[in-house]
Design an enzyme around this catalytic site. Structure first.
Site, PDB file in Angstrom:
ATOM      1  N   ASP A 267       0.543  -0.987  -0.048  1.00  9.80           N
ATOM      2  CA  ASP A 267       0.084   0.144   0.022  1.00  9.80           C
ATOM      3  C   ASP A 267       0.768   0.986  -0.300  1.00  9.80           C
ATOM      4  O   ASP A 267       1.805   1.143   0.234  1.00  9.80           O
ATOM      5  CB  ASP A 267      -0.782   0.021   0.985  1.00  9.80           C
ATOM      6  CG  ASP A 267      -1.774   1.200   1.080  1.00  9.80           C
ATOM      7  OD1 ASP A 267      -1.959   1.117   0.296  1.00  9.80           O
ATOM      8  OD2 ASP A 267      -2.185   1.888   2.146  1.00  9.80           O
ATOM      9  N   SER A 268       0.506   2.080  -0.142  1.00 11.56           N
ATOM     10  CA  SER A 268       0.985   3.511  -0.187  1.00 11.56           C
ATOM     11  C   SER A 268       1.433   4.058   0.726  1.00 11.56           C
ATOM     12  O   SER A 268       2.201   4.691   1.386  1.00 11.56           O
ATOM     13  CB  SER A 268       0.243   4.888  -0.715  1.00 11.56           C
ATOM     14  OG  SER A 268      -1.170   4.415   0.131  1.00 11.56           O
TER      15      SER A 268
ATOM     16  N   CYS B   6      -4.541  -1.710  -2.103  1.00 12.42           N
ATOM     17  CA  CYS B   6      -4.512  -0.224  -2.297  1.00 12.42           C
ATOM     18  C   CYS B   6      -4.805   0.131  -3.232  1.00 12.42           C
ATOM     19  O   CYS B   6      -5.007  -0.164  -4.765  1.00 12.42           O
ATOM     20  CB  CYS B   6      -3.168   0.292  -2.774  1.00 12.42           C
ATOM     21  SG  CYS B   6      -3.126   2.491  -3.244  1.00 12.42           S
TER      22      CYS B   6
ATOM     23  N   GLU C  38      -2.623   8.875   7.368  1.00  9.47           N
ATOM     24  CA  GLU C  38      -1.174   9.569   7.949  1.00  9.47           C
ATOM     25  C   GLU C  38      -1.014  10.381   9.183  1.00  9.47           C
ATOM     26  O   GLU C  38       0.961  10.147   8.981  1.00  9.47           O
ATOM     27  CB  GLU C  38      -1.228   9.703   6.534  1.00  9.47           C
ATOM     28  CG  GLU C  38      -1.295   8.744   5.332  1.00  9.47           C
ATOM     29  CD  GLU C  38      -0.337   7.813   5.053  1.00  9.47           C
ATOM     30  OE1 GLU C  38       0.528   7.370   5.766  1.00  9.47           O
ATOM     31  OE2 GLU C  38      -0.602   6.358   5.565  1.00  9.47           O
TER      32      GLU C  38
ATOM     33  N   CYS D 120     -11.637   2.931  -0.591  1.00  9.13           N
ATOM     34  CA  CYS D 120      -9.295   3.105  -0.231  1.00  9.13           C
ATOM     35  C   CYS D 120      -9.642   2.380   0.669  1.00  9.13           C
ATOM     36  O   CYS D 120     -10.260   2.704   2.110  1.00  9.13           O
ATOM     37  CB  CYS D 120      -9.262   4.663   0.216  1.00  9.13           C
ATOM     38  SG  CYS D 120      -8.019   5.031   0.926  1.00  9.13           S
TER      39      CYS D 120
ATOM     40  N   HIS E 157      -7.064   3.499   3.326  1.00  5.41           N
ATOM     41  CA  HIS E 157      -7.148   3.622   5.143  1.00  5.41           C
ATOM     42  C   HIS E 157      -8.936   4.302   5.726  1.00  5.41           C
ATOM     43  O   HIS E 157      -8.533   4.224   6.338  1.00  5.41           O
ATOM     44  CB  HIS E 157      -6.858   5.175   4.215  1.00  5.41           C
ATOM     45  CG  HIS E 157      -5.179   4.617   3.855  1.00  5.41           C
ATOM     46  ND1 HIS E 157      -4.862   4.731   2.912  1.00  5.41           N
ATOM     47  CD2 HIS E 157      -4.228   5.974   4.862  1.00  5.41           C
ATOM     48  CE1 HIS E 157      -3.081   4.332   3.164  1.00  5.41           C
ATOM     49  NE2 HIS E 157      -3.164   5.998   3.972  1.00  5.41           N
TER      50      HIS E 157
HETATM   51  N1  DGL Z   1      -4.819   3.475   0.561  1.00  8.57           N
HETATM   52  C1  DGL Z   1      -4.499   3.665  -0.823  1.00  8.57           C
HETATM   53  C2  DGL Z   1      -5.965   3.387  -1.511  1.00  8.57           C
HETATM   54  O1  DGL Z   1      -6.973   2.629  -1.049  1.00  8.57           O
HETATM   55  C3  DGL Z   1      -3.525   5.214  -1.194  1.00  8.57           C
HETATM   56  C4  DGL Z   1      -4.518   6.275  -0.114  1.00  8.57           C
HETATM   57  C5  DGL Z   1      -3.828   7.429  -0.918  1.00  8.57           C
HETATM   58  O2  DGL Z   1      -1.987   6.868  -0.763  1.00  8.57           O
HETATM   59  O3  DGL Z   1      -3.736   8.444  -1.250  1.00  8.57           O
HETATM   60  O4  DGL Z   1      -6.799   4.025  -2.252  1.00  8.57           O
END
Ligand code: DGL
Length: 282
Positions: free
Chosen positions: A19-20, A82, A167, A201, A203
């Protein structure tokens, strides 16, 4: 060079999860609950998160770097935990890079398994999708849902503030209340018939308390972790040629492109076990 040759010789290796940043941990947690026998290797590109506001070219470039890194560690199977990477980079990696890079290895994403679930939940056929600006602009959910369920209507809504809140460890604060409520209200006012909302997402489950608080009663909220875990279990059963390369030992190692002292304490909270991450450069 020597280490590359050595790694290429490894026959069994952990499943790679990428993931990012922190978000992929929500997927990893559920995958490990469901498939605890395997080893895992998690990479979070925290130093370059968020991806969701970056160009498609950069998301592709960064994701490919992570995929190459995980291949060099011996992984035969990688999950892009992600949505942004799944929406903007996965197809190109699968179609353009894998055939030359590693034709016997696989990279899977999170969009497809999530879309497969939608049909079980909606009655109105109006689906809301929250995602990063990149995921929403890619229209990946629209394309996949409209292809699988002709007649359904997809209402995408970008939430550019949600990932930075997570984050920056602000998911419990008043700022999170403000932005989560604002985005939910905006989506629901676009179409009050929406009865199912995808948290598109990884997150966003980290904001689930606030999302639950401000989502109108009766609206289904789809979280991806258990769905991706079930889908992976099914995939491994159907693909013994990949499964036999996945090592079993129940371990999980964590890597981040940021300072591990910044990553490890918060990651420990998300996965509910002590995390001691190592730093990598992609
Ligand atoms: N968690 C990631 C997603 O599902 C990326 C969030 C990000 O880095 O902007 O999109």
């Amino acid at each position: 060079m020597i280490s590359t040759i050595h790694n290429m010789d490894i026959d069994k290796a952990p499943i790679g999860v990428f993931d990012s940043g922190f978000g992929g941990l929500t997927i990893l947690r559920d995958i490990r609950k469901r498939l605890s026998q395997y080893d895992y290797l998690f990479v979070g590109d925290n130093a370059r998160a968020p991806y969701g506001t970056r160009s498609r070219e950069l998301v592709y470039e960064f994701t490919l770097q992570a995929v190459k890194h995980l291949f060099a560690q011996g992984c035969h199977l990688i999950i892009l935990a992600c949505n942004t990477a799944s929406a903007e980079a996965l197809r190109t990696i699968q179609q353009q890079d894998l055939p030359t890079l590693a034709p016997d290895r696989r990279v899977l994403g999170v969009v497809r398994p999530t879309v497969e679930k939608v049909g079980e939940l909606t009655h109105t056929g109006h689906i809301g999708v929250f995602g990063t600006p990149g995921t929403i602009a890619s229209r990946s959910y629209n394309i996949e849902i409209e292809e699988m369920y002709p007649g359904y209507k997809v209402h995408g809504h970008a939430c550019p503030m949600w990932v930075p809140l997570v984050e920056n460890r602000e998911s419990g604060g008043d700022g999170a209340d403000y932005f989560v409520k604002k985005d939910i209200d905006l989506l629901m006012s676009e179409c009050p018939d929406i009865d199912t909302v995808i948290l598109g997402c990884t997150h966003y489950p980290l904001l689930i308390d606030k999302i639950n608080r401000y989502t109108p009663q009766g609206v289904n909220i789809i979280q991806q972790g258990p769905i991706v875990a079930d889908s992976l279990a099914d995939y491994l059963q159907r693909h013994p040629e990949i499964e036999r390369h996945c090592s079993k030992g129940g371990s999980c190692r964590y890597f981040t492109t940021e300072d591990p002292d910044h990553f490890s304490p918060l990651a420990s909270v998300f996965v509910n076990e002590p995390v001691k991450a190592q730093r990598i450069i992609l």
